[in-house]
Design a protein around this motif. Structure first.
Motif, PDB file in Angstrom:
ATOM      1  N   UNK A 181       0.829  -1.206   0.000  1.00  0.00           N
ATOM      2  CA  UNK A 181       0.000   0.000   0.000  1.00  0.00           C
ATOM      3  C   UNK A 181       0.861   1.254   0.000  1.00  0.00           C
ATOM      4  N   UNK A 182       1.973   1.233   0.743  1.00  0.00           N
ATOM      5  CA  UNK A 182       2.864   2.386   0.766  1.00  0.00           C
ATOM      6  C   UNK A 182       3.444   2.658  -0.623  1.00  0.00           C
ATOM      7  N   UNK A 183       3.821   1.614  -1.341  1.00  0.00           N
ATOM      8  CA  UNK A 183       4.358   1.781  -2.692  1.00  0.00           C
ATOM      9  C   UNK A 183       3.302   2.362  -3.626  1.00  0.00           C
ATOM     10  N   UNK A 184       2.054   1.897  -3.477  1.00  0.00           N
ATOM     11  CA  UNK A 184       0.972   2.441  -4.305  1.00  0.00           C
ATOM     12  C   UNK A 184       0.760   3.928  -3.992  1.00  0.00           C
ATOM     13  N   UNK A 185       0.841   4.293  -2.718  1.00  0.00           N
ATOM     14  CA  UNK A 185       0.651   5.692  -2.320  1.00  0.00           C
ATOM     15  C   UNK A 185       1.799   6.583  -2.776  1.00  0.00           C
TER      16      UNK A 185
END
Length: 312
Positions: free
Chosen positions: A80-84
């Motif tokens: 999720x952090x990479x997507x954000x």
């Protein structure tokens, strides 16, 4: 596990590094590469320790548990952090936030206990070598690992439910890249004293207590190693323990640095960058430390690889 949402909050905004677009573009390839190494390295440790019967020992059973923990911990927030990092929409639903919080708390807490269990295993192996197969049998290994997983999961579920049942009356911007419980609690407008007490008790039980047990175990191990007459025997004992000590120092050093700082200290972007790096770097380095420092793991990996090539 789904806490009842009585606050009307449907989602949170994870601020992360949204004010630093250049930093986001720099962190994305760096974190992606480290996450990939973490998955491959820890998966390799688990697979090799399962396929090679010579590694069916308590030491590698606990090492496999540590690798599974590292995979679960990083996977709870890194995707999720990479997507954000690449998106302008950095929101997370209320339920997803609670699940992410619970998983990160559970895996981090379990690792604290597991490192202490691994230190106890090394103590028995070195200080009680003749009785070791009887003392550290398969049943006790399952009991120790299962108890650590179950207790920490129960603790984390309780902490998460208490925290997420609080009313959130102000803005819903979490000043973090993940649903870290302390960052979420700052948004609550109700009484957070119960959550703070649970977190304080948990921090005491999972940081100083296991660390003290680890230090005591290795003090006894060191005293025992120094009495070994053979230089080769001392080198082998030191080599076996040095990898575990490196992981302990890396894990506890970064956690204590991040979470034992004075609360009055103002948060800086450098702190968040350090938190990201330690949260990904530590799980990435664990399999590297164990495999590079451990001849048995390298030999086992070679045997597994050769057997797979022969089958083709």
């Amino acid at each position: 596990m789904e806490p009842i949402n009585k606050t009307g909050v449907s989602e949170f905004f994870l601020k992360g590094f949204s004010g630093y677009p250049l930093l986001e573009h720099l962190l994305f390839p760096l974190c992606s590469g480290m996450y990939l190494v973490t998955l491959l390295g820890n998966t390799a440790i688990v697979v090799v320790s399962m396929l090679d019967t010579r590694l069916h020992t308590p030491m590698y059973f606990f090492l496999g548990n540590l690798s599974i923990l590292d995979i679960c911990y990083t996977s709870s927030f890194v995707p999720l952090m990479l997507a954000h990092l690449l998106s302008s929409r950095k929101t997370i639903s209320f339920t997803a936030c609670a699940i992410q919080m619970c998983l990160s708390l559970a895996t981090g807490s379990t690792e604290c206990l597991l490192l202490a269990i691994m230190a106890y295993d090394r103590y028995l192996a070195i200080c009680q070598p003749l009785r070791y197969p009887v003392l550290m049998n398969h049943r006790l290994c399952l009991l120790l690992a299962g108890t650590a997983w179950a207790l920490c999961l129960l603790k984390s579920v309780t902490e998460t439910i208490i925290a997420m049942r609080l009313p959130f009356c102000s803005h819903h911007i979490v000043r973090h890249f993940t649903c870290e419980i302390l960052a979420v609690l700052k948004l609550a407008c109700g009484d957070t004293s119960i959550s703070e007490v649970f977190l304080l008790v948990g921090s005491i039980l999972l940081l100083p207590v296991p660390l003290a047990l680890i230090c005591f175990s290795y003090a006894l191990i060191l005293a025992s190693i120094l009495r070994v007459p053979s230089a080769a025997g001392r080198r082998k004992a030191f080599s076996t323990c040095s990898a575990h000590l490196a992981v302990v120092l890396l894990f506890y050093g970064t956690v204590i640095f991040m979470y034992m700082k004075p609360k009055s200290k103002e948060a800086h972007i450098s702190d968040e960058v350090f938190t990201v790096l330690y949260a990904i770097v530590t799980p990435m380095l664990n399999p590297i430390i164990y495999s590079l420092r451990n001849k048995e793991v390298k030999d086992a990996a070679r045997r597994v690889w050769d057997s797979r090539q022969a089958c083709r």
